[in-house]
Write an enzyme that holds these catalytic residues in place. Structure first.
Site, PDB file in Angstrom:
ATOM      1  N   HIS A 217       0.854  -1.194   0.000  1.00  0.00           N
ATOM      2  CA  HIS A 217       0.000   0.000   0.000  1.00  0.00           C
ATOM      3  C   HIS A 217       0.886   1.238   0.000  1.00  0.00           C
ATOM      4  O   HIS A 217       2.083   1.162   0.278  1.00  0.00           O
ATOM      5  CB  HIS A 217      -0.888   0.010   1.252  1.00  0.00           C
ATOM      6  CG  HIS A 217      -0.100   0.147   2.524  1.00  0.00           C
ATOM      7  ND1 HIS A 217       0.532  -0.918   3.141  1.00  0.00           N
ATOM      8  CD2 HIS A 217       0.194   1.234   3.291  1.00  0.00           C
ATOM      9  CE1 HIS A 217       1.162  -0.500   4.215  1.00  0.00           C
ATOM     10  NE2 HIS A 217       0.989   0.807   4.340  1.00  0.00           N
ATOM     11  N   ASP A 219       0.824   5.178   1.888  1.00  0.00           N
ATOM     12  CA  ASP A 219       0.131   5.804   3.011  1.00  0.00           C
ATOM     13  C   ASP A 219      -0.617   7.045   2.532  1.00  0.00           C
ATOM     14  O   ASP A 219      -0.115   7.801   1.695  1.00  0.00           O
ATOM     15  CB  ASP A 219       1.137   6.191   4.106  1.00  0.00           C
ATOM     16  CG  ASP A 219       1.753   4.963   4.777  1.00  0.00           C
ATOM     17  OD1 ASP A 219       1.229   3.849   4.586  1.00  0.00           O
ATOM     18  OD2 ASP A 219       2.770   5.126   5.483  1.00  0.00           O
ATOM     19  N   HIS A 274       4.772   0.097  -0.212  1.00  0.00           N
ATOM     20  CA  HIS A 274       5.504  -0.714   0.769  1.00  0.00           C
ATOM     21  C   HIS A 274       4.602  -1.774   1.373  1.00  0.00           C
ATOM     22  O   HIS A 274       3.381  -1.708   1.258  1.00  0.00           O
ATOM     23  CB  HIS A 274       6.122   0.176   1.851  1.00  0.00           C
ATOM     24  CG  HIS A 274       5.133   1.043   2.580  1.00  0.00           C
ATOM     25  ND1 HIS A 274       4.593   2.185   2.028  1.00  0.00           N
ATOM     26  CD2 HIS A 274       4.586   0.944   3.808  1.00  0.00           C
ATOM     27  CE1 HIS A 274       3.761   2.750   2.889  1.00  0.00           C
ATOM     28  NE2 HIS A 274       3.723   2.004   3.992  1.00  0.00           N
ATOM     29  N   ARG A 284       7.599  -9.231  15.338  1.00  0.00           N
ATOM     30  CA  ARG A 284       7.997  -7.910  14.860  1.00  0.00           C
ATOM     31  C   ARG A 284       6.967  -6.875  15.280  1.00  0.00           C
ATOM     32  O   ARG A 284       5.770  -7.148  15.309  1.00  0.00           O
ATOM     33  CB  ARG A 284       8.132  -7.947  13.334  1.00  0.00           C
ATOM     34  CG  ARG A 284       8.482  -6.625  12.736  1.00  0.00           C
ATOM     35  CD  ARG A 284       8.993  -6.761  11.299  1.00  0.00           C
ATOM     36  NE  ARG A 284       9.370  -5.447  10.873  1.00  0.00           N
ATOM     37  CZ  ARG A 284       8.549  -4.568  10.314  1.00  0.00           C
ATOM     38  NH1 ARG A 284       7.303  -4.896  10.059  1.00  0.00           N
ATOM     39  NH2 ARG A 284       8.970  -3.360  10.005  1.00  0.00           N
TER      40      ARG A 284
HETATM   41  C1  LIG Z   1      -5.170   8.065   8.899  1.00  0.00           C
HETATM   42  C2  LIG Z   1      -5.231   6.844   8.423  1.00  0.00           C
HETATM   43  C3  LIG Z   1      -4.235   6.271   7.476  1.00  0.00           C
HETATM   44  C4  LIG Z   1      -4.575   4.794   7.482  1.00  0.00           C
HETATM   45  C5  LIG Z   1      -6.072   4.847   7.591  1.00  0.00           C
HETATM   46  C6  LIG Z   1      -6.268   5.842   8.751  1.00  0.00           C
HETATM   47  C7  LIG Z   1      -5.917   5.160  10.071  1.00  0.00           C
HETATM   48  C8  LIG Z   1      -4.939   3.981   9.909  1.00  0.00           C
HETATM   49  C9  LIG Z   1      -3.951   4.126   8.735  1.00  0.00           C
HETATM   50  C10 LIG Z   1      -3.428   2.787   8.243  1.00  0.00           C
HETATM   51  C11 LIG Z   1      -2.235   2.234   9.026  1.00  0.00           C
HETATM   52  C12 LIG Z   1      -1.811   0.864   8.423  1.00  0.00           C
HETATM   53  C13 LIG Z   1      -1.728   0.921   6.904  1.00  0.00           C
HETATM   54  C14 LIG Z   1      -2.954   1.604   6.295  1.00  0.00           C
HETATM   55  C15 LIG Z   1      -2.927   1.525   4.781  1.00  0.00           C
HETATM   56  C16 LIG Z   1      -4.182   1.046   6.957  1.00  0.00           C
HETATM   57  O1  LIG Z   1      -4.841   0.093   6.607  1.00  0.00           O
HETATM   58  O2  LIG Z   1      -4.479   1.788   8.117  1.00  0.00           O
HETATM   59  C17 LIG Z   1      -3.012   3.030   6.814  1.00  0.00           C
HETATM   60  C18 LIG Z   1      -4.099   3.962   6.278  1.00  0.00           C
HETATM   61  C19 LIG Z   1      -3.657   4.818   5.090  1.00  0.00           C
HETATM   62  O3  LIG Z   1      -2.566   5.373   5.099  1.00  0.00           O
HETATM   63  O4  LIG Z   1      -4.450   4.918   4.170  1.00  0.00           O
HETATM   64  O1  LIG Z   2       5.249  -2.536   9.829  1.00  0.00           O
HETATM   65  C1  LIG Z   2       5.777  -1.911   8.918  1.00  0.00           C
HETATM   66  O2  LIG Z   2       6.969  -1.918   8.715  1.00  0.00           O
HETATM   67  C2  LIG Z   2       4.915  -1.120   7.965  1.00  0.00           C
HETATM   68  C3  LIG Z   2       3.755  -0.442   8.637  1.00  0.00           C
HETATM   69  C4  LIG Z   2       2.997   0.427   7.699  1.00  0.00           C
HETATM   70  O3  LIG Z   2       3.242   0.451   6.524  1.00  0.00           O
HETATM   71  C5  LIG Z   2       1.937   1.306   8.211  1.00  0.00           C
HETATM   72  O4  LIG Z   2       1.602   1.244   9.407  1.00  0.00           O
HETATM   73  O5  LIG Z   2       1.392   2.088   7.396  1.00  0.00           O
HETATM   74 FE   LIG Z   3       2.281   2.126   5.530  1.00  0.00          FE
END
Ligand SMILES: C=C1C[C@]23C[C@H]1CC[C@H]2[C@@]12CCC[C@@](C)(C(=O)O1)[C@H]2[C@@H]3C(=O)O
Ligand SMILES: O=C(O)CCC(=O)C(=O)O
Ligand SMILES: [Fe+2]
Length: 358
Positions: A217, A219, A274, A284
């Site tokens: 994905h 961010d 990533h 981890r």
């Molecule tokens: C502010 C954010 C950004 C979110 C959604 C929301 C809360 C949690 C974040 C994450 C964190 C983990 C990867 C991701 C891809 C996910 O599934 O939840 C992120 C997502 C994004 O960056 O789109």
């Molecule tokens: O665990 C990781 O190294 C990646 C985590 C991540 O990509 C995220 O929280 O958006």
């Molecule tokens: Fe991420």
């Protein structure tokens, strides 16, 4: 009935499984071996280097990710956050579920939000903090929530300082000064957006080659600052061809360009794809500080970076609008907010109905 099954299945205790259940078996975890496929390693930048701005700009352009050292965040703050995260994830599942993310909510304990876009489950658990973690922490530790809350606040305070430093280095590398940023105070402080803290836990996995910790994905942020424990697993995509491991370096932090910085820089700095893979023996843990603009700010390509030869490529969006698009369309979100050629004036000049965006 089937809904209930699915819900239970999503909350399996990963630590107790001796075999990979089919619902977690991805048929094609391509190149799960942590090699760097012949590419250069991801840049490591010393923030005290007088040339830091140049290195940061170069890394954002070529990789969309880099690691920073001498960043000013005390080691103890990183260690405390890691220990608190570990303590949280080692609670029994039924207790963690007391703080489960609600169906329409964002904060709390649960599977990765992007899970719904994939047919298989990810080998990870997450805990998302927006604002104060007080309510959820109180459910997890009715008498011992205070320490967790303090650690989170301290971590956010330090990350906010660092994100300011990094944002000005990045913006400076694009030739952007303080007056160009709407959400900066006259003294150059970026007004506090509501940051999101995402704790990720990846238990040791009995069949790591077929499992996925967190699927690929980008961010939805301006910047993300990631602390990973001493176990590798983070991989970034290199030139669309292979996966490169970002090795953990004690005390260093990983910084990655998010979609909103991609938009702000009119695509000059690319949000990096990533993912996290898992391993057979080690647990981890990672802590992501997700930084976005204040809620009332619309992000669009900076006017200093655009002209008639370089028209703005993206529509203005607020963070929450973009998160909404991402929640609905996942990895197509960035292309959905991309202006089509017609809207950029790349059209027949005789077509008087065309919409010019300037
Ligand atoms: C502010 C954010 C950004 C979110 C959604 C929301 C809360 C949690 C974040 C994450 C964190 C983990 C990867 C991701 C891809 C996910 O599934 O939840 C992120 C997502 C994004 O960056 O789109
Ligand atoms: O665990 C990781 O190294 C990646 C985590 C991540 O990509 C995220 O929280 O958006
Ligand atoms: Fe991420």
């Amino acid at each position: 009935m089937s809904l209930k099954l699915l819900k239970n299945e999503q909350h399996l205790d990963l630590n107790s499984l001796k075999e990979l259940p089919d619902s977690y078996a991805w048929s094609s975890v391509d190149d799960a071996s942590p090699t760097s496929c012949g590419s250069e390693p991801v840049p490591v930048i010393n923030l005290e280097d007088p040339d830091a701005m140049m290195h940061v700009g170069h890394a954002c352009k070529t990789w969309g990710v880099f690691q920073v050292m001498n960043h000013g965040v005390p080691m103890m703050v990183l260690d405390d956050m890691e220990a608190s995260g570990r303590k949280l994830f080692s609670l029994p599942v039924h207790q963690k579920l007391q703080a489960a993310r609600s169906a329409d909510g964002v904060s709390g304990y649960g599977v990765a939000r992007i899970s719904s876009f994939f047919p298989k489950l990810m080998w990870s658990e997450g805990f998302t903090i927006i604002g104060t973690p007080f309510e959820h922490a109180q459910k997890l530790w009715p008498h011992g929530y205070k320490h967790f809350c303090e650690v989170v606040e301290e971590y956010k305070k330090e990350m906010n300082k660092l994100v300011n430093k990094l944002m000005w280095l990045i913006l400076g590398s694009l030739g952007i000064t303080k007056g160009d940023i709407k959400w900066a105070t006259p003294t150059g402080e970026l007004k506090e957006a509501c940051p999101v803290l995402q704790l990720n836990s990846y238990p040791a996995c009995p069949d790591p080659d077929r499992a996925m910790g967190l699927a690929a994905h980008t961010d939805s942020t301006l910047l993300t600052i990631l602390h990973q424990n001493n176990t590798s697993g983070l991989q970034v995509q290199w030139e669309g061809t292979g996966w490169v491991t970002v090795p953990p370096i004690r005390g260093a932090l990983v910084v990655n360009v998010g979609d909103l910085l991609h938009i702000l820089s009119n695509g000059t700095y690319t949000s990096v794809l990533h993912r996290a893979i898992v391993n057979r023996t080690q647990h981890r843990l990672s802590v992501a500080y997700l930084y976005g603009p204040p809620s009332n700010v619309r992000i669009s390509p900076l006017s200093k970076l655009t002209d008639s030869f370089h028209p703005p490529l993206y529509q203005p969006v607020t963070w929450s609008e973009y998160l909404g698009t991402k929640a609905k369309h996942f990895n197509k979100a960035l292309s959905i907010v991309r202006l089509c050629a017609r809207m950029n004036g790349f059209v027949d000049v005789n077509d008087h109905n065309s919409v010019l965006v300037g």
